[in-house]
Design a protein around this motif. Structure first.
Motif, PDB file in Angstrom:
ATOM      1  N   UNK A   1      21.695  51.111  32.375  1.00  0.00           N
ATOM      2  CA  UNK A   1      20.245  50.906  32.377  1.00  0.00           C
ATOM      3  C   UNK A   1      19.810  50.331  31.029  1.00  0.00           C
ATOM      4  N   UNK A   2      19.612  49.013  30.988  1.00  0.00           N
ATOM      5  CA  UNK A   2      19.240  48.339  29.750  1.00  0.00           C
ATOM      6  C   UNK A   2      17.801  47.842  29.756  1.00  0.00           C
ATOM      7  N   UNK A   3      17.105  48.031  30.871  1.00  0.00           N
ATOM      8  CA  UNK A   3      15.709  47.626  30.991  1.00  0.00           C
ATOM      9  C   UNK A   3      14.850  48.838  31.302  1.00  0.00           C
ATOM     10  N   UNK A   4      13.712  48.948  30.648  1.00  0.00           N
ATOM     11  CA  UNK A   4      12.734  49.995  30.953  1.00  0.00           C
ATOM     12  C   UNK A   4      11.447  49.345  31.426  1.00  0.00           C
ATOM     13  N   UNK A   5      10.934  49.807  32.554  1.00  0.00           N
ATOM     14  CA  UNK A   5       9.636  49.346  33.072  1.00  0.00           C
ATOM     15  C   UNK A   5       8.658  50.506  32.995  1.00  0.00           C
ATOM     16  N   UNK A   6       7.533  50.269  32.339  1.00  0.00           N
ATOM     17  CA  UNK A   6       6.442  51.245  32.281  1.00  0.00           C
ATOM     18  C   UNK A   6       5.323  50.709  33.164  1.00  0.00           C
ATOM     19  N   UNK A   7       4.941  51.455  34.207  1.00  0.00           N
ATOM     20  CA  UNK A   7       3.924  50.982  35.136  1.00  0.00           C
ATOM     21  C   UNK A   7       2.678  51.862  35.027  1.00  0.00           C
ATOM     22  N   UNK A   8       1.518  51.210  34.938  1.00  0.00           N
ATOM     23  CA  UNK A   8       0.239  51.914  34.767  1.00  0.00           C
ATOM     24  C   UNK A   8      -0.560  51.839  36.064  1.00  0.00           C
ATOM     25  N   UNK A   9      -1.042  52.971  36.526  1.00  0.00           N
ATOM     26  CA  UNK A   9      -1.757  53.075  37.799  1.00  0.00           C
ATOM     27  C   UNK A   9      -3.140  52.434  37.738  1.00  0.00           C
TER      28      UNK A   9
ATOM     29  N   UNK B   1      15.322  46.291  26.246  1.00  0.00           N
ATOM     30  CA  UNK B   1      13.996  45.678  26.254  1.00  0.00           C
ATOM     31  C   UNK B   1      13.081  46.468  27.191  1.00  0.00           C
ATOM     32  N   UNK B   2      11.762  46.290  26.980  1.00  0.00           N
ATOM     33  CA  UNK B   2      10.753  47.052  27.705  1.00  0.00           C
ATOM     34  C   UNK B   2       9.732  46.100  28.311  1.00  0.00           C
ATOM     35  N   UNK B   3       9.376  46.359  29.566  1.00  0.00           N
ATOM     36  CA  UNK B   3       8.292  45.635  30.238  1.00  0.00           C
ATOM     37  C   UNK B   3       7.221  46.657  30.607  1.00  0.00           C
ATOM     38  N   UNK B   4       5.980  46.392  30.217  1.00  0.00           N
ATOM     39  CA  UNK B   4       4.859  47.253  30.580  1.00  0.00           C
ATOM     40  C   UNK B   4       3.982  46.474  31.558  1.00  0.00           C
ATOM     41  N   UNK B   5       3.765  47.055  32.740  1.00  0.00           N
ATOM     42  CA  UNK B   5       2.999  46.389  33.807  1.00  0.00           C
ATOM     43  C   UNK B   5       1.868  47.289  34.260  1.00  0.00           C
ATOM     44  N   UNK B   6       0.685  46.714  34.370  1.00  0.00           N
ATOM     45  CA  UNK B   6      -0.462  47.439  34.902  1.00  0.00           C
ATOM     46  C   UNK B   6      -1.228  46.563  35.863  1.00  0.00           C
ATOM     47  N   UNK B   7      -1.750  47.173  36.916  1.00  0.00           N
ATOM     48  CA  UNK B   7      -2.468  46.408  37.933  1.00  0.00           C
ATOM     49  C   UNK B   7      -3.867  46.979  38.108  1.00  0.00           C
ATOM     50  N   UNK B   8      -4.849  46.094  38.298  1.00  0.00           N
ATOM     51  CA  UNK B   8      -6.237  46.489  38.508  1.00  0.00           C
ATOM     52  C   UNK B   8      -6.749  47.237  37.275  1.00  0.00           C
TER      53      UNK B   8
ATOM     54  N   UNK C   1       1.982  56.568  43.743  1.00  0.00           N
ATOM     55  CA  UNK C   1       1.983  55.371  44.577  1.00  0.00           C
ATOM     56  C   UNK C   1       2.534  54.174  43.813  1.00  0.00           C
ATOM     57  N   UNK C   2       2.110  54.014  42.582  1.00  0.00           N
ATOM     58  CA  UNK C   2       2.601  52.902  41.771  1.00  0.00           C
ATOM     59  C   UNK C   2       4.087  53.085  41.444  1.00  0.00           C
ATOM     60  N   UNK C   3       4.457  54.307  41.150  1.00  0.00           N
ATOM     61  CA  UNK C   3       5.866  54.582  40.863  1.00  0.00           C
ATOM     62  C   UNK C   3       6.737  54.195  42.054  1.00  0.00           C
TER      63      UNK C   3
ATOM     64  N   UNK D   1      15.272  51.841  33.937  1.00  0.00           N
ATOM     65  CA  UNK D   1      14.555  53.102  33.762  1.00  0.00           C
ATOM     66  C   UNK D   1      13.090  52.839  34.106  1.00  0.00           C
ATOM     67  N   UNK D   2      12.566  53.540  35.084  1.00  0.00           N
ATOM     68  CA  UNK D   2      11.173  53.371  35.506  1.00  0.00           C
ATOM     69  C   UNK D   2      10.361  54.562  35.036  1.00  0.00           C
ATOM     70  N   UNK D   3       9.260  54.279  34.352  1.00  0.00           N
ATOM     71  CA  UNK D   3       8.404  55.325  33.779  1.00  0.00           C
ATOM     72  C   UNK D   3       6.970  55.073  34.226  1.00  0.00           C
ATOM     73  N   UNK D   4       6.346  56.066  34.833  1.00  0.00           N
ATOM     74  CA  UNK D   4       4.971  55.937  35.326  1.00  0.00           C
ATOM     75  C   UNK D   4       4.097  57.007  34.670  1.00  0.00           C
TER      76      UNK D   4
END
Length: 519
Positions: free
Chosen positions: A14-22, A126-133, A30-32, A49-52
């Motif tokens: 696991x070399x990528x981390x995604x942080x998702x914002x509701x 590396x880290x990707x932070x994603x948020x929707x709405x 739901x977003x997770x 690695x998925x982090x919500x």
């Protein structure tokens, strides 16, 4: 927060981390699960690695949040972020005050998550932070305010990419806003463009440039003055104090002019990308997004506001090219997550689009057009993909407003002169993109059918965007999804620039890529 793999059981690959914002309803689970299902489809579940994180919508203690005590417990020690109807969490406000003192800013909470990742997951690169709405609104402001991501990296040196999904408003970096003709409450298309910006005639009672819709009143002196001016009924006065205090802890400047300059420099150095729905055009006057004075100076619907902000960045900062993609839907997180732009931005550390250099306009000698994609709006990422897949393509001309993409056989260099916009009006929105020429290699190489179907520009094409035009055979992955929607009757409408689709072989396995490419 919800995590896909606890640190004690993390996968070594696991070399990528995604942080998702509701979104606004705080639907963390739901977003997770939306991202989790997508990772499974992409066979990336064990590589990521998925982090919500979740911002609580009701008073609760840390124990209650972890389901360890009764909901009736009154000792509240966790950060609390107000009721579901209050929007201040998405703009960086502190949690509601409690007996332990001041709450935690949502900006500070996100900073902590980004710093926590390498501590607990040392293999992450590396880290990707994603948020929707509403989550996109939070990230649109966090990208400006936070020190995390400066120079494209976290404070720990990890590459950080911020993806803002369908935010309904933005914090402008100056007092200029789109002129009234750019904000009409009408049917917005993906080709919408705004070429003029000015200080609006209506100042919205001095609120149009006040944070969170601009950078006004964020220095400590202005924040104190503005808070004193706001009436007791104005709930947003706490927001100015909270964000001003956050900035005082992360920047050495505090006067208004230098603060704006520092925040602008901070933002422009970051890897920030935006996503908008082509059908996200419902009027904000009916309550789907903020419909009062200050945000309405930015546009009348989400798509319009997003495209206006992209044009604003180009206008305000010459040479800066904002990165954004469109997905084929209205305001729907699943369509955004399953779009081609999302896939490329999340999984490719260095997307091909970043390897292309944009000229100031169209070069005078473009060579021949080997294929033209003009029967719908194509994102820059799709145009890059077309060029990469066509061995004849050495450069391309792209219009960010119309989404038209012309593939060229000319090797362009930094010294090639460009056409003056005053020479021919049709060139105004086109730019030539190029990279050092090389022989196409790799597993994505495809066989191309070369068929001379005409010479010279077709009707409506700018003169220098013509040349000997050949039909282009799109890769198999594109054909599965795009044939009916994008290329029906293309030959009759653009007869000299047909792009023929191949028959899908029985053993083709890339259906996910095909379904997602043009989303």
């Amino acid at each position: 927060a919800i995590v896909s793999m606890p640190p004690a059981r993390q996968s070594p690959q696991a070399e990528l981390a995604i942080v998702v914002i509701h979104g606004a309803p705080r639907e963390t689970e739901l977003y997770y699960h939306s991202i989790r299902v997508y990772l499974a489809l992409q066979k990336k579940k064990w590589d990521t690695v998925l982090i919500a994180p979740g911002f609580a919508d009701k008073p609760c203690s840390a124990e209650q949040w972890m389901n360890k005590t009764s909901e009736n417990q009154t000792n509240q020690t966790a950060a609390i972020f107000g009721s579901i109807s209050e929007p201040w969490w998405m703009f960086g406000a502190r949690a509601d005050r409690n007996t332990t003192g001041k709450g935690v800013s949502t900006f500070s909470a996100l900073d902590s998550v980004v710093r926590w990742v390498p501590q607990e997951y040392p293999n992450v690169k590396r880290i990707v932070v994603f948020g929707f709405s509403a989550g996109g609104q939070l990230l649109a402001r966090w990208a400006i305010m936070s020190p995390e991501g400066e120079g494209g990296k976290t404070s720990d040196g990890l590459p950080l990419r911020i993806i803002v999904g369908s935010s309904s408003s933005f914090a402008y970096l100056s007092r200029e806003r789109p002129v009234p003709n750019c904000t009409l409450d009408d049917n917005t298309t993906s080709g919408h463009k705004c070429n003029a910006f000015e200080v609006p005639a209506s100042h919205c009672h001095s609120d149009f440039d006040s944070y969170p819709f601009g950078l006004g009143h964020l220095d400590s002196a202005s924040a104190k003055t503005r808070v004193a001016e706001l009436g007791r009924e104005r709930q947003d006065k706490r927001l100015l104090s909270d964000v001003s205090e956050y900035l005082s802890q992360t920047l050495d400047v505090d006067d208004s002019e230098n603060l704006t300059e520092a925040l602008t420099d901070r933002y422009l150095s970051k890897d920030v990308r935006y996503m908008f729905g082509r059908g996200d055009t419902k009027s904000c006057t009916v309550g789907v997004c903020y419909g009062y004075c200050a945000p309405m100076t930015q546009g009348s619907n989400r798509l319009q506001r997003g495209l206006n902000f992209m044009d604003y960045l180009r206008s305000e900062f010459p040479g800066y090219e904002p990165r954004y993609g469109l997905y084929d839907s209205g305001h729907w997180r699943v369509a955004a997550i399953r779009s081609f732009s999302f896939k490329v931005w999340v999984f490719d550390e260095h997307p091909q689009e970043d390897m292309y250099v944009a000229k100031e306009g169209v070069v005078q000698d473009e060579g021949n057009t080997v294929c033209a994609h003009t029967n719908t709006f194509f994102s820059l990422q799709a145009c890059v993909y077309f060029c990469e897949m066509d061995g004849r393509c050495k450069s391309f001309a792209y219009d960010h407003h119309s989404g038209y993409c012309f593939l060229k056989d000319k090797c362009v260099s930094a010294n090639d002169p460009v056409v003056s916009p005053s020479t021919y009006q049709a060139h105004r929105n086109f730019k030539t993109y190029y990279k050092p020429c090389s022989t196409p290699t790799g597993e994505l190489a495809v066989q191309w059918k070369t068929e001379n179907v005409g010479t010279g520009p077709a009707q409506g094409e700018p003169p220098t965007l013509g040349g000997a035009v050949k039909s282009c055979l799109l890769p198999v992955a594109v054909a599965v999804m795009a044939a009916a929607a994008l290329f029906t009757a293309a030959g009759s409408r653009r007869g000299s620039r047909r792009c023929h689709l191949p028959r899908r072989p029985a053993d083709a396995q890339d259906s996910d890529r095909a379904r997602l490419l043009f989303a």
